[in-house]
Design a protein around this motif. Structure first.
Motif, PDB file in Angstrom:
ATOM      1  N   VAL A   1      -3.583   3.808  -1.385  1.00  0.00           N
ATOM      2  CA  VAL A   1      -3.767   3.009  -2.602  1.00  0.00           C
ATOM      3  C   VAL A   1      -3.149   1.647  -2.329  1.00  0.00           C
ATOM      4  CG1 VAL A   1      -3.305   2.801  -5.060  1.00  0.00           C
ATOM      5  CG2 VAL A   1      -3.692   5.058  -4.054  1.00  0.00           C
ATOM      6  N   TYR A   2      -3.915   0.618  -2.584  1.00  0.00           N
ATOM      7  CA  TYR A   2      -3.464  -0.751  -2.348  1.00  0.00           C
ATOM      8  C   TYR A   2      -3.124  -1.410  -3.682  1.00  0.00           C
ATOM      9  CZ  TYR A   2      -4.844  -0.303   2.500  1.00  0.00           C
ATOM     10  OH  TYR A   2      -4.933   0.100   3.819  1.00  0.00           O
ATOM     11  N   TYR A   3      -1.937  -2.002  -3.701  1.00  0.00           N
ATOM     12  CA  TYR A   3      -1.437  -2.604  -4.930  1.00  0.00           C
ATOM     13  C   TYR A   3      -1.254  -4.109  -4.754  1.00  0.00           C
ATOM     14  CZ  TYR A   3      -0.127   2.150  -6.292  1.00  0.00           C
ATOM     15  OH  TYR A   3      -0.137   3.493  -6.603  1.00  0.00           O
TER      16      TYR A   3
ATOM     17  N   VAL B   1      -8.428   3.006  -1.322  1.00  0.00           N
ATOM     18  CA  VAL B   1      -9.256   2.787  -0.140  1.00  0.00           C
ATOM     19  C   VAL B   1      -9.253   4.078   0.666  1.00  0.00           C
ATOM     20  CG1 VAL B   1      -9.501   1.528   2.037  1.00  0.00           C
ATOM     21  CG2 VAL B   1      -8.818   0.314  -0.052  1.00  0.00           C
ATOM     22  N   THR B   2     -10.426   4.590   0.929  1.00  0.00           N
ATOM     23  CA  THR B   2     -10.565   5.810   1.711  1.00  0.00           C
ATOM     24  C   THR B   2     -11.449   5.517   2.912  1.00  0.00           C
ATOM     25  OG1 THR B   2     -10.351   7.184  -0.273  1.00  0.00           O
ATOM     26  CG2 THR B   2     -11.261   8.225   1.696  1.00  0.00           C
TER      27      THR B   2
ATOM     28  N   ARG C   1       0.848  -1.191   0.000  1.00  0.00           N
ATOM     29  CA  ARG C   1       0.000   0.000   0.000  1.00  0.00           C
ATOM     30  C   ARG C   1       0.882   1.240   0.000  1.00  0.00           C
ATOM     31  NH1 ARG C   1      -2.915   0.591   5.989  1.00  0.00           N
ATOM     32  NH2 ARG C   1      -1.180   1.675   7.021  1.00  0.00           N
ATOM     33  N   GLN C   2       0.285   2.317  -0.455  1.00  0.00           N
ATOM     34  CA  GLN C   2       0.997   3.590  -0.498  1.00  0.00           C
ATOM     35  C   GLN C   2       0.092   4.684   0.040  1.00  0.00           C
ATOM     36  OE1 GLN C   2       2.169   5.124  -4.388  1.00  0.00           O
ATOM     37  NE2 GLN C   2       3.953   6.124  -3.471  1.00  0.00           N
ATOM     38  N   VAL C   3       0.447   5.214   1.167  1.00  0.00           N
ATOM     39  CA  VAL C   3      -0.240   6.363   1.723  1.00  0.00           C
ATOM     40  C   VAL C   3       0.243   7.595   0.979  1.00  0.00           C
ATOM     41  CG1 VAL C   3      -0.563   7.745   3.804  1.00  0.00           C
ATOM     42  CG2 VAL C   3      -0.480   5.246   3.970  1.00  0.00           C
ATOM     43  N   SER C   4      -0.643   8.508   0.742  1.00  0.00           N
ATOM     44  CA  SER C   4      -0.310   9.707  -0.017  1.00  0.00           C
ATOM     45  C   SER C   4       0.932  10.395   0.556  1.00  0.00           C
ATOM     46  CB  SER C   4      -1.498  10.673   0.010  1.00  0.00           C
ATOM     47  OG  SER C   4      -1.194  11.849  -0.721  1.00  0.00           O
TER      48      SER C   4
END
Length: 112
Positions: free
Chosen positions: A92-94, A108-109, A38-41
């Protein structure tokens, strides 16, 4: 070449649950090692969990307990079950296959 496609993201209230899905084509699914990142903004990618061809699961310490990685070779699908969602799970989940084939991600929010 492996094509990876995630789905299942969306807007969820804190405390809820979500199941993300990932399909992979271009190679026999059962022979793929798979992982969720995942990537947090504003931050880098971080490993959430991985699952081997043999079904052995590995979780980053941060994600033990609320996150479950599941593979269904019969359906050629990888899942990430997330329970008791928190605001900080917004990311964002990858899905990643064989350590190098990335999907486009699913957002995902989590709202309060």
């Amino acid at each position: 070449q492996v094509q990876v496609l995630e789905s299942g993201g969306g807007l969820v209230q804190a405390g809820g649950s979500l199941r993300l899905s990932c399909t992979a084509s271009g190679s026999a699914f059962r022979f793929l090692s798979l992982a969720w990142y995942r990537q947090v903004s504003g931050e880098g990618h971080e490993l959430v969990a991985a699952i081997s061809v043999d079904g052995i699961t590995t979780y980053a310490d941060t994600f033990k307990g609320r996150f479950t990685i599941i593979r269904d070779n019969a359906k050629n699908t990888l899942y990430l079950q997330i329970n008791t969602l928190k605001l900080e799970d917004t990311a964002v989940y990858y899905c990643v296959a064989n350590h190098r084939f990335w999907g486009q991600g699913t957002q995902v929010t989590v709202s309060s």
